[in-house]
Design a protein around this motif. Structure first.
Motif, PDB file in Angstrom:
ATOM      1  N   LEU A 197       0.877  -1.217   0.050  1.00  0.00           N
ATOM      2  CA  LEU A 197       0.003   0.078   0.109  1.00  0.00           C
ATOM      3  C   LEU A 197       0.789   1.130   0.024  1.00  0.00           C
ATOM      4  O   LEU A 197       0.502   2.257  -0.860  1.00  0.00           O
ATOM      5  N   ILE A 198       1.980   1.288   0.883  1.00  0.00           N
ATOM      6  CA  ILE A 198       2.685   2.483   0.796  1.00  0.00           C
ATOM      7  C   ILE A 198       3.873   2.553  -0.266  1.00  0.00           C
ATOM      8  O   ILE A 198       3.875   3.798  -1.026  1.00  0.00           O
ATOM      9  N   PHE A 199       4.317   1.809  -0.776  1.00  0.00           N
ATOM     10  CA  PHE A 199       5.426   1.724  -1.684  1.00  0.00           C
ATOM     11  C   PHE A 199       4.904   1.518  -3.139  1.00  0.00           C
ATOM     12  O   PHE A 199       5.336   2.278  -4.187  1.00  0.00           O
ATOM     13  N   ILE A 200       4.142   0.447  -3.419  1.00  0.00           N
ATOM     14  CA  ILE A 200       3.904   0.123  -4.645  1.00  0.00           C
ATOM     15  C   ILE A 200       2.656   0.684  -5.033  1.00  0.00           C
ATOM     16  O   ILE A 200       2.294   1.153  -6.070  1.00  0.00           O
ATOM     17  N   GLY A 201       1.604   0.911  -4.081  1.00  0.00           N
ATOM     18  CA  GLY A 201       0.189   1.585  -4.408  1.00  0.00           C
ATOM     19  C   GLY A 201       0.383   2.861  -4.930  1.00  0.00           C
ATOM     20  O   GLY A 201      -0.590   3.081  -5.977  1.00  0.00           O
ATOM     21  N   GLY A 202       1.199   3.696  -4.497  1.00  0.00           N
ATOM     22  CA  GLY A 202       1.351   5.014  -5.193  1.00  0.00           C
ATOM     23  C   GLY A 202       1.853   4.990  -6.791  1.00  0.00           C
ATOM     24  O   GLY A 202       1.171   5.866  -7.585  1.00  0.00           O
ATOM     25  N   ILE A 203       2.712   4.168  -7.106  1.00  0.00           N
ATOM     26  CA  ILE A 203       2.989   3.938  -8.597  1.00  0.00           C
ATOM     27  C   ILE A 203       1.871   3.303  -9.249  1.00  0.00           C
ATOM     28  O   ILE A 203       1.488   3.796 -10.527  1.00  0.00           O
ATOM     29  N   ASN A 204       1.379   2.328  -8.751  1.00  0.00           N
ATOM     30  CA  ASN A 204       0.056   1.774  -9.558  1.00  0.00           C
ATOM     31  C   ASN A 204      -0.925   3.017  -9.782  1.00  0.00           C
ATOM     32  O   ASN A 204      -1.579   3.125 -10.827  1.00  0.00           O
ATOM     33  N   ASN A 205      -1.155   3.673  -8.694  1.00  0.00           N
ATOM     34  CA  ASN A 205      -2.228   4.698  -8.987  1.00  0.00           C
ATOM     35  C   ASN A 205      -1.853   5.963  -9.939  1.00  0.00           C
ATOM     36  O   ASN A 205      -2.851   6.262 -10.656  1.00  0.00           O
ATOM     37  N   ARG A 206      -0.537   6.123  -9.977  1.00  0.00           N
ATOM     38  CA  ARG A 206      -0.186   7.250 -10.827  1.00  0.00           C
ATOM     39  C   ARG A 206      -0.250   6.671 -12.443  1.00  0.00           C
ATOM     40  O   ARG A 206      -0.614   7.326 -13.092  1.00  0.00           O
ATOM     41  N   MET A 207       0.159   5.298 -12.619  1.00  0.00           N
ATOM     42  CA  MET A 207       0.038   4.785 -13.904  1.00  0.00           C
ATOM     43  C   MET A 207      -1.230   4.421 -14.433  1.00  0.00           C
ATOM     44  O   MET A 207      -1.818   5.031 -15.462  1.00  0.00           O
ATOM     45  N   LEU A 208      -2.328   4.257 -13.286  1.00  0.00           N
ATOM     46  CA  LEU A 208      -3.653   3.911 -13.857  1.00  0.00           C
ATOM     47  C   LEU A 208      -4.384   5.226 -14.065  1.00  0.00           C
ATOM     48  O   LEU A 208      -5.368   5.421 -14.768  1.00  0.00           O
ATOM     49  N   ALA A 209      -3.923   6.108 -13.418  1.00  0.00           N
ATOM     50  CA  ALA A 209      -4.596   7.543 -13.440  1.00  0.00           C
ATOM     51  C   ALA A 209      -4.322   7.973 -14.961  1.00  0.00           C
ATOM     52  O   ALA A 209      -4.944   8.782 -15.630  1.00  0.00           O
TER      53      ALA A 209
END
Length: 101
Positions: A44-56
């Motif tokens: 949630l902390i480290f990988i979630g942010g990357i996923n959110n940026r890419m999906l957005a």
């Protein structure tokens, strides 16, 4: 993966409690549980942010990303995912170590 990590961690917690109340070595199971459950906040902390940026960016709701930024995010995601893979592996090794004692 986080759901599985929590299920495995709960199994290790159960084993740790059972072994502790019977006077057997239990710390390996407790450490295995911790190793597995830490997968969730790490994701949630480290990988979630990357996923959110890419999906957005893909859906058009976020900022458009340059090809260089996308490459950097994917490379970072890969490195973090390599670390994440070792958490349940370490948990399994700790559980096995405790089992073999």
């Amino acid at each position: 993966m986080p759901t599985t990590a929590v299920a495995v961690a709960l199994s290790y917690v159960y084993l740790a409690f059972r072994h502790r109340e019977r006077g057997f070595e239990w710390r390996g199971y407790a450490a295995g549980a911790l190793s597995n459950v830490l997968l969730v906040p790490f994701t949630l902390i480290f990988i979630g942010g990357i996923n959110n940026r890419m999906l957005a960016a893909e859906s058009g709701t976020g900022k458009q990303l340059s090809q260089e930024t996308v490459r950097h995010l994917i490379a970072t995601w890969g490195k973090l995912n390599a670390v994440r893979v070792f958490m349940p592996l370490a948990g399994a090794a700790l559980g096995l170590w405790n089992f073999l004692q």
